[in-house]
Scaffold this motif. Sequence first.
Motif, PDB file in Angstrom:
ATOM      1  N   THR A   1       0.838  -1.207   0.000  1.00 43.18           N
ATOM      2  CA  THR A   1       0.000   0.000   0.000  1.00 43.18           C
ATOM      3  C   THR A   1       0.869   1.253   0.000  1.00 43.18           C
ATOM      4  O   THR A   1       0.612   2.200  -0.749  1.00 43.18           O
TER       5      THR A   1
ATOM      6  N   SER B   1       2.703   1.573  -3.392  1.00 44.47           N
ATOM      7  CA  SER B   1       1.855   2.011  -4.505  1.00 44.47           C
ATOM      8  C   SER B   1       1.496   3.483  -4.376  1.00 44.47           C
ATOM      9  O   SER B   1       1.413   4.192  -5.373  1.00 44.47           O
ATOM     10  N   ARG B   2       1.368   3.973  -3.152  1.00 47.30           N
ATOM     11  CA  ARG B   2       1.084   5.415  -2.985  1.00 47.30           C
ATOM     12  C   ARG B   2       2.264   6.259  -3.459  1.00 47.30           C
ATOM     13  O   ARG B   2       2.076   7.296  -4.093  1.00 47.30           O
TER      14      ARG B   2
ATOM     15  N   GLU C   1       2.453   8.767  -6.837  1.00 40.30           N
ATOM     16  CA  GLU C   1       2.846  10.166  -6.723  1.00 40.30           C
ATOM     17  C   GLU C   1       3.982  10.515  -7.703  1.00 40.30           C
ATOM     18  O   GLU C   1       4.315  11.680  -7.910  1.00 40.30           O
TER      19      GLU C   1
ATOM     20  N   LEU D   1       3.240  13.396   1.343  1.00 39.41           N
ATOM     21  CA  LEU D   1       2.523  12.121   1.193  1.00 39.41           C
ATOM     22  C   LEU D   1       2.368  11.403   2.545  1.00 39.41           C
ATOM     23  O   LEU D   1       1.338  10.792   2.825  1.00 39.41           O
TER      24      LEU D   1
ATOM     25  N   ILE E   1      -0.598   9.102   4.279  1.00 39.80           N
ATOM     26  CA  ILE E   1      -0.351   7.724   4.739  1.00 39.80           C
ATOM     27  C   ILE E   1      -0.557   7.629   6.253  1.00 39.80           C
ATOM     28  O   ILE E   1      -1.209   6.698   6.744  1.00 39.80           O
TER      29      ILE E   1
END
Length: 139
Positions: A21, A24-25, A29, A88, A102
Amino acid sequence: MKQRTLAIVKPDGVSRNLVGTVLSRLEAEGLRIVAMKMIRMTKDQAKGFYKIHEGKPFFESVTDFMSSGPCVVLVLEGEDAIQRYRTLMGATDYTKAEEGTIRRAFATDIEKNVVHGSDSKETARFEIGYFFNALEVMG
Ligand code: CMP
């Protein structure tokens, strides 16, 4: 300016199956992964990593936590990578982190906050060198 930054998926993120997870974030970005490995720090290695926090009230606890299980350490590269990755992640204290970050989504306390990221060019240089040699970071 193209930069590199050090990212860690902390032991809580690894044990909760959040590695994919998080990755992939950061790929979504537009940050590029130029180095990555799974490690388990000893207490002394965690103390060395967090030496700028030596003497702070949370130093013992955070170094216990960071040596409690495996972490995934990564080098990220991109334009303004240090600040983009920090944005992020969200604030250290997840209760103050922006919606969509996150930490806001996954952190469970100020210590178990899933991810770490370098906070400046100087710390990025130190932190990347702490875990990776030149051959391990893709040019
Ligand atoms: P990190 O960005 O990895 O840098 C230091 C870590 O110490 C921080 O995330 C938290 O996981 C942990 N920590 C625990 N308590 C505090 C606190 N009061 N302030 C800052 N960091 C804390």
